[in-house]
Scaffold this motif. Structure first.
Motif, short mmCIF file in Angstrom:
data_model
loop_
_atom_site.label_atom_id
_atom_site.label_comp_id
_atom_site.label_asym_id
_atom_site.label_seq_id
_atom_site.Cartn_x
_atom_site.Cartn_y
_atom_site.Cartn_z
N ASN A 15 50.79 40.54 44.80
CA ASN A 15 49.82 39.72 45.51
C ASN A 15 48.40 40.26 45.36
OD1 ASN A 15 49.97 41.93 47.15
ND2 ASN A 15 50.83 40.86 48.90
N ASP A 16 48.23 41.27 44.54
CA ASP A 16 46.92 41.86 44.27
C ASP A 16 46.59 41.64 42.79
OD1 ASP A 16 44.62 43.33 44.00
OD2 ASP A 16 45.56 45.26 44.40
N PRO A 17 45.64 40.75 42.50
CA PRO A 17 45.30 40.48 41.10
C PRO A 17 44.88 41.72 40.31
CG PRO A 17 44.36 38.80 42.50
CD PRO A 17 44.91 39.86 43.41
N GLU A 18 44.14 42.64 40.94
CA GLU A 18 43.72 43.85 40.22
C GLU A 18 44.93 44.71 39.86
OE1 GLU A 18 40.92 44.73 38.91
OE2 GLU A 18 39.59 43.24 39.76
N ALA A 19 45.88 44.83 40.77
CA ALA A 19 47.10 45.60 40.49
C ALA A 19 47.89 44.94 39.36
CB ALA A 19 47.96 45.72 41.74
N TRP A 20 47.93 43.62 39.36
CA TRP A 20 48.63 42.90 38.30
C TRP A 20 47.97 43.15 36.94
CZ3 TRP A 20 53.02 41.14 36.94
CH2 TRP A 20 53.15 40.19 35.91
N LEU A 21 46.65 43.07 36.90
CA LEU A 21 45.95 43.32 35.64
C LEU A 21 46.11 44.76 35.18
CD1 LEU A 21 42.70 41.20 36.08
CD2 LEU A 21 44.77 40.62 34.79
N SER A 42 42.77 33.46 30.93
CA SER A 42 44.17 33.85 31.06
C SER A 42 44.66 33.39 32.43
CB SER A 42 44.29 35.37 30.91
OG SER A 42 45.63 35.76 30.88
N ILE A 43 45.79 32.69 32.43
CA ILE A 43 46.33 32.14 33.67
C ILE A 43 47.61 32.88 34.03
CG2 ILE A 43 47.28 30.08 34.77
CD1 ILE A 43 45.38 28.45 32.99
N HIS A 44 47.65 33.40 35.27
CA HIS A 44 48.77 34.19 35.75
C HIS A 44 49.33 33.59 37.03
CE1 HIS A 44 47.78 37.44 32.93
NE2 HIS A 44 46.54 37.03 33.14
N LEU A 45 50.64 33.55 37.12
CA LEU A 45 51.31 33.01 38.30
C LEU A 45 51.88 34.16 39.11
CD1 LEU A 45 53.17 30.07 36.53
CD2 LEU A 45 50.92 30.05 37.61
N ILE A 46 51.09 34.61 40.08
CA ILE A 46 51.53 35.67 40.98
C ILE A 46 51.38 35.16 42.41
CG2 ILE A 46 50.92 37.49 39.35
CD1 ILE A 46 48.47 38.10 41.11
N CYS A 49 46.00 33.65 44.86
CA CYS A 49 45.12 32.66 44.24
C CYS A 49 43.74 33.27 44.08
CB CYS A 49 45.01 31.40 45.09
SG CYS A 49 46.52 30.44 45.15
N GLY A 50 43.07 32.91 43.02
CA GLY A 50 41.71 33.40 42.84
C GLY A 50 41.30 33.44 41.39
N LEU A 51 40.14 34.03 41.19
CA LEU A 51 39.52 34.08 39.87
C LEU A 51 38.83 35.42 39.73
CD1 LEU A 51 38.72 31.83 37.60
CD2 LEU A 51 36.54 31.89 38.75
N ILE A 52 39.02 36.05 38.60
CA ILE A 52 38.34 37.31 38.29
C ILE A 52 37.73 37.18 36.91
CG2 ILE A 52 38.63 39.76 37.76
CD1 ILE A 52 40.86 39.89 39.78
N VAL A 57 36.51 37.99 29.93
CA VAL A 57 37.70 37.15 30.12
C VAL A 57 37.71 36.63 31.55
CG1 VAL A 57 40.23 37.10 30.07
CG2 VAL A 57 38.98 38.56 28.47
N VAL A 58 38.08 35.36 31.70
CA VAL A 58 38.24 34.77 33.02
C VAL A 58 39.74 34.71 33.32
CG1 VAL A 58 37.81 32.76 34.48
CG2 VAL A 58 36.16 33.38 32.70
N TYR A 59 40.13 35.38 34.38
CA TYR A 59 41.53 35.42 34.80
C TYR A 59 41.71 34.50 36.00
CZ TYR A 59 41.70 39.67 31.97
OH TYR A 59 41.62 40.57 30.94
N HIS A 60 42.59 33.53 35.86
CA HIS A 60 42.94 32.62 36.96
C HIS A 60 44.28 33.06 37.53
CE1 HIS A 60 40.04 29.25 36.19
NE2 HIS A 60 39.97 29.89 35.03
N PHE A 61 44.35 33.13 38.84
CA PHE A 61 45.59 33.48 39.53
C PHE A 61 46.01 32.30 40.38
CE2 PHE A 61 43.42 37.36 38.52
CZ PHE A 61 44.42 38.09 37.92
#
Length: 116
Positions: A15-21, A42-46, A49-52, A57-61
């Protein structure tokens, strides 16, 4: 050129986008190198929700549970709004979803599939 990387695999225990990346650092390096030559998303399903935006690179969660990945119309609509030239789907285990993606995006977008 706009390249979108997508996996339909939903990872509920992140549930933490930074940890996932951080977990995918081997993959993010490849994306960041590609960003020198193209627009990369890059689109990730975790479970978040959010955007980094990081290193070009734009990461969509997206928080889409397994049912949302079985019939991913909303995910495909989001991709279509990003106007990609190429969509790279990671994994061969989603043939139905890729067929729907082709239908929703139309023939103008190139689709590539990668098996890891």
């Amino acid at each position: 050129m706009h390249i979108i990387h997508l996996s339909y695999a939903y990872v509920a225990n992140y549930n933490d986008p930074e940890a996932w990346l951080s977990r995918l650092s081997f993959f993010t390096v490849m994306l960041e190198r590609s960003a020198a030559f193209a627009d990369v998303t890059s689109i990730h399903l975790i479970n978040s929700c959010g955007l980094i935006k990081r290193n070009g690179v734009v990461y969509h969660f997206l928080n889409k549970h397994w049912l949302g990945t079985m019939l991913p119309v909303h995910i495909h609509n989001r991709i279509k709004k990003l106007h990609p030239d190429v969509v790279v789907v990671h994994g061969f285990v989603f043939p139905f979803q890729v067929l729907l993606l082709r239908i929703q995006l139309g023939p103008g977008v190139k689709l590539a599939m990668i098996h890891h």
